[in-house]
Enzyme design. Structure first.
Site, PDB file in Angstrom:
ATOM      1  N   LYS A  71       0.821  -1.217   0.000  1.00  0.00           N
ATOM      2  CA  LYS A  71       0.000   0.000   0.000  1.00  0.00           C
ATOM      3  C   LYS A  71       0.854   1.266   0.000  1.00  0.00           C
ATOM      4  O   LYS A  71       0.628   2.181  -0.792  1.00  0.00           O
ATOM      5  CB  LYS A  71      -0.928   0.006   1.224  1.00  0.00           C
ATOM      6  N   THR A  72       1.801   1.327   0.915  1.00  0.00           N
ATOM      7  CA  THR A  72       2.567   2.558   1.065  1.00  0.00           C
ATOM      8  C   THR A  72       3.405   2.860  -0.167  1.00  0.00           C
ATOM      9  O   THR A  72       3.439   3.996  -0.645  1.00  0.00           O
ATOM     10  CB  THR A  72       3.470   2.476   2.310  1.00  0.00           C
ATOM     11  N   GLU A 123      -3.852   5.892   1.517  1.00  0.00           N
ATOM     12  CA  GLU A 123      -3.958   4.463   1.773  1.00  0.00           C
ATOM     13  C   GLU A 123      -5.312   4.171   2.397  1.00  0.00           C
ATOM     14  O   GLU A 123      -5.820   4.953   3.202  1.00  0.00           O
ATOM     15  CB  GLU A 123      -2.859   4.000   2.720  1.00  0.00           C
TER      16      GLU A 123
END
Length: 496
Positions: free
Chosen positions: A130-131, A174
């Protein structure tokens, strides 16, 4: 897509916001956005930090320690109090006092959802990646001249921050599934990198974990887009289910990757096909075939990725499609991705000493550990070096659940050193220590219970040409500078 958004006027309930644990990565970022948009902010934290100091210089009122009177730092008191599920207990004195006074208490994702109102939103979700994917998206959109607002789980190397109030019409963030908080959002574009069972301490079953992604996809606005990785069975299956059920909502589903699990989503077009990835320097070069409706005519191009590993190339493709679906030109987005400088704690080089490189990574799930060690092997292959993995398990429940899987992933390294479990929010469980993992590793491995002895343990085994990788979501990152110093003092010998 460069039109500005008139988002300066905050909702009335966000006029004066008090954040419990304001120095944390997520909270501090949202505090900066609130201050940039003209809100009044107060907060509290257990200790002073650079983040707390920076917020004070921008006008936030912050008290060290938690007490009921912390709610009185702003004239008139807060209109809302914000907390987090994992880090702040329900009996925190400020939460107790807020409820006594009748002040609404929100969780951090609810605040983020309020801040995204009025924007075109690009949200990245998934078990892993995600990051990195969100951060690539931010940098790419900035390159396109969009100036997006964003809230990311790690600090971007380009800007040194994890949140920003931009002048553009896009908000990138996110969408964290770990506690179901992603269901607070109504996104326009969603990228799901992968779905692999995790966070069973919250969900209780694999079925419940998978279901939350279906619920999230159902929240995509009509005319929106779901982007799925067709190399991941969980993400591909989600795309297949949504593609079969969303025609009445006019949601477009697009796929990327080599198409390994395309059979699970036969109606989802593979619009960014990963043909191959060739390691180059610290990163790699991907060959990608782009197809309609992402581009007007099918064509193949190369895409340089600054971080190593096939998983990073896949993340880049997810970001490419997601940004393009916000209205940006595909090739300009690709140029932005090629200039991405990385994220703090994602295969981050922390130092070199005596021919040994020390990197740090946030990986804390077996799949993530496997991916980052595979990438590390690609980096050292040309120089015939070794990979030394220094791993700290995160959470007792996760360690007990995945000890064998962690050991199998760590066995991709040449030497492994395992620290004890970083418990975070959990209490110790009898018999659950880092030794569970170390004893199951099939390459030379050692369990070092005292984290202060980690650096010396690494220095004893490191040789010139080695790559040392500290891995974990806890405080193992603090050991990277000490490892550099210990290796320098030990003057490693030549690789055998």
């Amino acid at each position: 897509m460069t039109g500005a958004v008139d988002a300066a006027a905050l909702p009335d309930r966000l006029a004066r916001v008090h954040l419990v644990g304001i120095g944390g990565a997520g909270m501090s970022g949202l505090a900066r956005i609130l201050l940039s948009r003209g809100g009044e902010v107060s907060g509290s934290d257990a200790k002073d930090s650079r983040g707390v100091l920076a917020l004070r210089t921008r006008g936030a009122k912050i008290r060290i320690g938690h007490a009921p009177e912390s709610l009185d730092q702003l004239d008139g008191g807060p209109t809302v109090v914000v907390t987090t599920r994992a880090a702040v207990p329900d009996d925190n004195p400020e939460l107790v006092e807020a409820r006594r006074r009748g002040i609404p208490v929100l969780y951090r994702p609810e605040l983020l959802a309020d801040l995204m109102v009025g924007y075109r939103t690009l949200l990245v979700s998934g078990t892993h990646g995600k990051t990195s994917t969100t951060s690539m998206s931010v940098v790419a959109l900035q390159h396109c001249g969009v100036d997006p607002s964003f809230a990311v789980g790690g600090e971007l190397n380009e800007s040194g921050t994890n949140a920003h109030h931009g002048s553009g019409a896009v908000f990138v963030a996110e969408a964290d599934e770990s506690d179901g908080s992603l269901l607070q959002y109504t996104p326009d574009v969603v990228v799901v990198t992968n779905i692999e069972v995790d966070h069973l301490d919250f969900f209780g079953s694999e079925a419940a974990y998978v279901e939350v992604f279906d619920q999230f996809a159902a929240l995509i606005r009509p005319g929106g887009t779901l982007v799925v990785c067709l190399d991941d069975p969980g993400s591909a299956a989600l795309g297949g289910r949504v593609g079969a059920s969303c025609a009445d909502r006019s949601v477009t589903v697009l796929g990327y990757g080599a198409g390994t699990h395309r059979d699970l989503a036969p109606d989802v077009p593979l619009v960014a096909e990963l043909v191959e990835v060739v390691p180059r320097g610290p990163g790699g070069v991907a060959t990608v075939t782009l197809r309609a409706p992402l581009v007007a005519e099918e064509r193949t191009r190369r895409l340089a990725v600054t971080l190593p590993g096939r998983h990073m190339a896949l993340n880049a493709l997810g970001a490419l499609i997601g940004c393009a679906r916000t209205g940006c030109d595909v090739d300009t987005v690709a140029e932005g991705i090629e200039g991405f400088g990385g994220v703090h704690r994602r295969f981050e080089l922390r130092g070199r000493a005596a021919g040994v490189e020390v990197y740090d990574d946030y990986a804390h799930h077996p799949t993530e550990v496997r991916a980052v060690l595979t990438a590390a092997r690609e980096v050292v292959e040309a120089r015939r070096g070794r990979v030394i993995a220094v791993f700290q398990p995160h959470l007792y429940s996760r360690t007990a659940e995945f000890a064998a899987e962690f050991a199998a992933a760590l066995s991709l390294a040449d030497e492994v050193i395992v620290a004890d479990v970083y418990g975070a929010r959990e209490q110790p469980q009898p018999g659950v220590t880092g030794r569970l993992v170390a004893d199951a590793v099939t390459v030379p491995a050692a369990f070092v219970a005292d984290i202060s002895q980690i650096a010396d343990a690494v220095a004893r085994v490191a040789v010139r040409g080695d790559l040392v990788l500290t891995i974990g979501a806890g405080d193992i990152t603090m050991q990277a500078p000490s490892i550099v110093e210990a290796v320098a003092a030990g003057a490693p010998g030549e690789s055998p």
